[in-house]
Design a protein around this motif. Structure first.
Motif, mmCIF file in Angstrom:
data_model
loop_
_atom_site.group_PDB
_atom_site.id
_atom_site.type_symbol
_atom_site.label_atom_id
_atom_site.label_comp_id
_atom_site.label_asym_id
_atom_site.label_seq_id
_atom_site.Cartn_x
_atom_site.Cartn_y
_atom_site.Cartn_z
ATOM 1 N N UNK A 1 -26.103 23.112 -16.317
ATOM 2 C CA UNK A 1 -27.155 24.033 -15.520
ATOM 3 C C UNK A 1 -26.197 25.472 -16.404
ATOM 4 N N UNK A 2 -25.286 25.122 -17.333
ATOM 5 C CA UNK A 2 -25.466 26.604 -18.517
ATOM 6 C C UNK A 2 -25.146 25.813 -19.889
ATOM 7 N N UNK A 3 -26.215 26.650 -20.574
ATOM 8 C CA UNK A 3 -26.413 26.118 -21.942
ATOM 9 C C UNK A 3 -25.860 27.448 -22.922
ATOM 10 N N UNK B 1 -35.088 15.801 -19.760
ATOM 11 C CA UNK B 1 -35.032 14.483 -19.002
ATOM 12 C C UNK B 1 -33.046 14.425 -18.874
ATOM 13 N N UNK B 2 -32.611 14.320 -19.327
ATOM 14 C CA UNK B 2 -31.066 13.308 -19.858
ATOM 15 C C UNK B 2 -30.506 14.466 -18.982
ATOM 16 N N UNK B 3 -30.723 16.223 -19.560
ATOM 17 C CA UNK B 3 -29.756 16.876 -18.375
ATOM 18 C C UNK B 3 -30.429 17.800 -17.538
ATOM 19 N N UNK B 4 -31.872 17.327 -17.341
ATOM 20 C CA UNK B 4 -32.295 17.175 -15.711
ATOM 21 C C UNK B 4 -31.371 16.292 -14.699
ATOM 22 N N UNK C 1 -37.189 24.548 -24.399
ATOM 23 C CA UNK C 1 -35.922 24.390 -23.176
ATOM 24 C C UNK C 1 -35.509 25.489 -22.000
ATOM 25 N N UNK C 2 -35.699 25.822 -22.344
ATOM 26 C CA UNK C 2 -35.479 27.271 -21.705
ATOM 27 C C UNK C 2 -35.690 27.140 -20.331
ATOM 28 N N UNK C 3 -37.366 27.186 -20.668
ATOM 29 C CA UNK C 3 -38.765 26.665 -19.833
ATOM 30 C C UNK C 3 -38.368 25.459 -19.201
ATOM 31 N N UNK C 4 -37.844 24.323 -19.641
ATOM 32 C CA UNK C 4 -38.363 22.369 -19.556
ATOM 33 C C UNK C 4 -36.419 22.487 -18.196
ATOM 34 N N UNK D 1 -29.700 30.215 -9.817
ATOM 35 C CA UNK D 1 -29.701 28.280 -9.573
ATOM 36 C C UNK D 1 -30.919 27.897 -8.776
ATOM 37 N N UNK D 2 -31.707 29.371 -7.757
ATOM 38 C CA UNK D 2 -32.678 29.189 -7.687
ATOM 39 C C UNK D 2 -33.664 29.652 -7.561
ATOM 40 N N UNK D 3 -33.978 30.144 -9.032
ATOM 41 C CA UNK D 3 -34.947 30.451 -10.131
ATOM 42 C C UNK D 3 -35.617 29.804 -10.383
ATOM 43 N N UNK D 4 -37.404 29.850 -9.991
ATOM 44 C CA UNK D 4 -38.042 28.711 -10.277
ATOM 45 C C UNK D 4 -39.348 28.755 -11.737
ATOM 46 N N UNK D 5 -38.989 30.510 -11.842
ATOM 47 C CA UNK D 5 -39.557 31.120 -12.777
ATOM 48 C C UNK D 5 -38.131 31.735 -14.046
#
Length: 341
Positions: free
Chosen positions: A184-186, A176-179, A211-214, A87-91
């Motif tokens: 937070x779970x796919x 964008x819709x998902x953001x 998708x995983x990176x965006x 949840x706090x990961x940016x990589x």
């Protein structure tokens, strides 16, 4: 209050969980807890009341019974842990792959994970009606990036994708819709359809990686024998293997947990001549018959219960269980075991 259960559920056709409405109905649905009638009241039912009562019992037994197995618990715990860690990961976020033979409970397990997570999010954010915590899609066979984007768009209920629309633009719109919906779970099922040995498979893998990176979300995959399906081959496959842990599903050995699974299913039966413990007494037979496969066991018990209602037997006996056909893989394994081949 009528002694006959409400039969409106018979007309409530389940929508596929690959749509947002179907997924939400799956999450909201409570397990069937149809109370059985006392024997005296059951015996006194008029013909039309008995017909309606039997139809309601058939509907009850037709529902998939989700038994909390050790595998379901492991996948749920690991998946929830990953969502918290990410949840706090940016990589690069860590994911999970659930792999095993058919009928070993892969899809059931990841859907239960999704359901538990969504209910947790609803409790935490009770006023977030526009939130979509979970997306559940299946990896399209012989798929392409466009087909994968269409799976996401279909789940979200977005307008149909035109043949002239740019795939990257479609993916950006979906992301964008998902953001915005705080997904937070796919959950990506049927991942074995991702064949890295083909150009289409490589393109699809690249698009899934996009998708995983965006998306700031945890990805959980499930598929048949993923280790041998080619998903981990090549540079792309090694990247996926390096970011995901793997939990293998398989047949249950004939141990105490198997008897507990049988007992859990027996507790859901609504048969008027079935003595408690009768099904557990057949635990070894059921293990031999199904090869320890949870999917085969579930089908056998549900089908036998419905047959017991239709025939008036009202109990699960060995002859009645013998008469039920189950999947070809389990039947073939039973025949080989019986002949020693």
């Amino acid at each position: 209050m009528s002694v006959v259960a409400d039969t409106a559920q018979l007309e409530d056709r389940r929508l596929p969980t690959t749509t947002l409405e179907g997924w939400r109905r799956f999450v909201n649905a409570d397990p069937s807890t149809m109370p059985p009638l006392a024997h005296k009241r059951w015996s006194a039912l008029a013909e039309t009341e008995r017909r309606d009562y039997d139809e309601a019992r058939i509907a009850h037994h037709s529902e998939l019974v989700v038994v909390s197995t050790s595998t379901v618990e492991e996948i749920t715990h690991e998946g929830l842990l990953l969502t918290l860690m990410n949840q706090r990961e940016i990589g690069a976020r860590r994911g999970l792959i659930v792999s095993g033979a058919a009928a070993t409970g892969k899809t059931t397990s990841i859907k239960q994970l999704g359901r538990v997570h969504e209910l947790r999010i609803r409790r935490r954010y009770p006023d977030s009606s526009g939130r979509i915590p979970i997306v559940y899609v299946t990896c399209p066979p012989k798929g392409s990036p466009r087909k994968l984007a269409m799976e996401f768009a279909r789940f979200l209920g977005l307008p149909p994708i035109g043949s002239r629309q740019n795939v990257t633009d479609i993916a950006d719109a979906v992301c964008q819709v998902l953001i915005d919906a705080r997904t937070d779970l796919v959950l990506v099922d049927e991942i074995h359809n991702l064949n890295m040995g083909t150009a289409a498979g490589e393109d699809l893998s690249d698009h899934l990686k996009y998708f995983t990176e965006h998306l700031p979300a945890t990805f959980i995959y499930a598929g048949i024998d993923v280790e041998r399906s080619g998903v981990f081959t090549g540079t792309r496959g090694r990247q996926l293997a390096g970011r995901c842990s793997l939990i293998a599903t398989g047949a249950f050995p004939y141990r105490e947990e198997w008897r507990q699974l049988v007992a859990g299913m027996e507790a859901t039966l609504r048969l008027h001549k079935h003595r408690p413990g009768m099904l557990v007494e057949h635990s070894k037979y059921l293990h031999h018959r199904t090869g320890g496969m949870i999917g085969s066991l579930t089908h056998l018990v549900r089908a036998a219960a419905i047959r017991a209602i239709l025939t008036g037997a009202e109990q699960l006996t060995r002859p009645l269980l013998d008469a039920v056909h189950i999947d070809h893989a389990a039947e073939s394994a039973t025949r080989r075991a019986s002949t020693g081949r």
